[in-house]
Design an enzyme around this catalytic site. Structure first.
Site, mmCIF file in Angstrom:
data_model
loop_
_atom_site.group_PDB
_atom_site.id
_atom_site.type_symbol
_atom_site.label_atom_id
_atom_site.label_comp_id
_atom_site.label_asym_id
_atom_site.label_seq_id
_atom_site.Cartn_x
_atom_site.Cartn_y
_atom_site.Cartn_z
ATOM 1 N N GLY A 18 0.832 -1.206 0.000
ATOM 2 C CA GLY A 18 0.000 0.000 0.000
ATOM 3 C C GLY A 18 0.864 1.252 0.000
ATOM 4 N NE ARG A 79 -2.186 -4.382 -1.020
ATOM 5 C CZ ARG A 79 -1.734 -3.697 0.016
ATOM 6 N NH1 ARG A 79 -0.585 -4.024 0.562
ATOM 7 N NH2 ARG A 79 -2.411 -2.678 0.494
ATOM 8 C CG ASP A 110 3.843 -6.982 7.921
ATOM 9 O OD1 ASP A 110 3.153 -6.634 6.937
ATOM 10 O OD2 ASP A 110 3.370 -7.386 8.990
ATOM 11 C CB THR A 133 2.600 0.671 6.207
ATOM 12 O OG1 THR A 133 1.230 0.480 6.592
ATOM 13 C CG2 THR A 133 3.474 0.292 7.390
ATOM 14 C CG ASP A 135 -1.706 -0.288 8.079
ATOM 15 O OD1 ASP A 135 -2.519 0.601 7.767
ATOM 16 O OD2 ASP A 135 -1.599 -1.357 7.455
ATOM 17 C CG ASP A 137 1.356 -2.656 10.534
ATOM 18 O OD1 ASP A 137 2.297 -2.008 10.040
ATOM 19 O OD2 ASP A 137 0.691 -3.479 9.887
ATOM 20 N NE ARG A 179 -2.460 -4.842 5.536
ATOM 21 C CZ ARG A 179 -2.812 -5.168 4.302
ATOM 22 N NH1 ARG A 179 -3.539 -6.242 4.089
ATOM 23 N NH2 ARG A 179 -2.454 -4.447 3.267
HETATM 24 O O1 F6P Z 1 -1.541 -1.426 4.755
HETATM 25 C C1 F6P Z 1 -2.081 -0.228 4.345
HETATM 26 C C2 F6P Z 1 -3.550 -0.337 4.079
HETATM 27 O O2 F6P Z 1 -4.047 0.930 3.725
HETATM 28 C C3 F6P Z 1 -4.371 -0.947 5.218
HETATM 29 O O3 F6P Z 1 -4.648 -0.001 6.227
HETATM 30 C C4 F6P Z 1 -5.586 -1.418 4.475
HETATM 31 O O4 F6P Z 1 -6.208 -2.498 5.154
HETATM 32 C C5 F6P Z 1 -5.011 -1.901 3.176
HETATM 33 O O5 F6P Z 1 -3.779 -1.220 2.990
HETATM 34 C C6 F6P Z 1 -5.890 -1.681 1.974
HETATM 35 O O6 F6P Z 1 -5.238 -2.216 0.860
HETATM 36 P P1 F6P Z 1 -5.724 -1.994 -0.640
HETATM 37 O O7 F6P Z 1 -5.408 -0.577 -1.033
HETATM 38 O O8 F6P Z 1 -4.931 -2.979 -1.415
HETATM 39 O O9 F6P Z 1 -7.183 -2.222 -0.666
#
Ligand code: F6P
Length: 331
Positions: A18, A79, A110, A133, A135, A137, A179
């Site tokens: 992300g 990803r 991670d 990120t 997050d 986290d 997340r």
């Molecule tokens: O890890 C960053 C994040 O924004 C999380 O907070 C969220 O759950 C996820 O990515 C969303 O991912 P995507 O943009 O692939 O839907």
């Protein structure tokens, strides 16, 4: 420059997973620090997927001018499920060899670091990670790039929601990203004065919410904010709000899912500075022959944490922050 420092000549840099505000500032810092050490720099576009496809561009100092203030990542991100396969990683290795890249900086979360570990177990190209990120986290660092900007974005949004919540006397359930981690919800909840905060790491919020609704709401408040982390085990903002509505039909409730707006925007000063510190430190680490470590910030100082540890351990939540919330909402 030591003998060790001469061994790296070409460095690759990419963003993965992300996107997060401040990633551009990190790429800029890596590029400039590498150029300052007379290395060639290559930007790998679209994360591991770009590595697999050989989508790699030479970066010069001017290529990273005027990007520090931009949200997102100019190298783009992805990803990549293909990188999880041996065949995908073999293709990626071929492209790194083709460009003569002999060390890599990965900026991501991670999942991205897991990819780096898989790759470095199979191929002898050192990787160093920078935590990027929203997050926040990750184990081993107080701070991940993007978190501060996202936090401020949430605060601005919730301040606006509070205006309408108080005008109508409603309870708003605001769901934020993160997340499986509650960092964003907890910090945003404290900064916005949320009455209750639902996070995945704690399981007593439904009791707290009921206390607020049955006492607090009727006695001293006419509106309220309940902050909900998307990964909370109670099932998300809609589900919690629905339950409340059934039990308290007299209360007007609304739900607001903030979504991907939390990932955008010009990075804050905190993110730009952290990204610059970590970017320079990542290049220094590679030049010092380090591999498979994440650059982190602990008590405002740069630390090197083994990637193995980062991906295995949980960061958890800060008990002091949880206590703050308890004290503030106890009266
Ligand atoms: O890890 C960053 C994040 O924004 C999380 O907070 C969220 O759950 C996820 O990515 C969303 O991912 P995507 O943009 O692939 O839907």
């Amino acid at each position: 420059m030591s003998e060790k420092r001469k061994s790296i000549k070409k460095i690759g840099v990419f963003t993965s997973g992300g996107d997060a505000p401040g990633m551009n500032a990190a790429v800029r810092a890596v590029t400039r620090a590498a150029l300052a050490n007379k290395l060639e720099v290559y930007g790998i576009r679209r994360g591991y997927q770009g590595m697999i496809e050989g989508d790699i561009i030479r970066l010069y100092s001017h290529d990273v001018s005027h990007i520090m203030n931009l949200g997102g990542t100019f190298l783009q991100t992805a990803r990549s499920s293909e990188f999880r396969t041996e065949e995908g990683r073999a293709k990626a290795y071929q492209h790194l060899k083709e460009f003569g890249i002999d060390a890599v900086v990965v900026i991501g979360g991670d999942g991205s670091f897991r990819g780096a570990l898989d790759f470095t177990q199979e191929y002898d190209i050192p990787f160093v990670g920078i935590p990027g990120t929203i997050d926040n986290d990750m184990y081993g660092t107080d701070y991940t790039i993007g978190f501060d900007t996202a936090l401020n974005t949430v605060i601005q949004a919730v301040d606006k929601i509070k205006d309408t919540a108080s005008s109508h006397g409603r309870i708003f359930f605001v769901e934020v990203m993160g997340r499986e981690a509650g960092q964003l919800a907890l910090n945003a909840g404290i900064a916005c004065g949320a009455e209750v905060i639902f996070i995945p790491e704690i399981h007593s919020e439904e009791v707290e919410l009921e206390k607020f609704l049955s006492k607090g709401f009727k006695n001293k408040k006419y509106s309220g904010i309940v902050m909900v982390a998307e990964g909370d085990t109670a099932g998300g903002a809609f589900k919690i709000a629905e339950k409340v509505q059934i039990k308290h039909p007299e209360i007007e409730v609304r739900v607001s899912i903030l979504g991907h707006m939390q990932r955008g925007g010009s990075p804050s000063a905190v993110d730009r500075i952290a990204a610059t510190q970590m970017g320079v430190a990542a290049v220094e680490a590679l030049l010092d022959d380090q591999k498979s470590v994440m650059i982190g910030l602990k008590n405002d100082s740069i630390v090197h944490v083994p990637l193995q540890k980062v991906v295995k351990m949980n960061r958890g939540v800060d008990n002091n922050m949880l206590n703050l919330q308890k004290v503030i909402n106890s009266v």
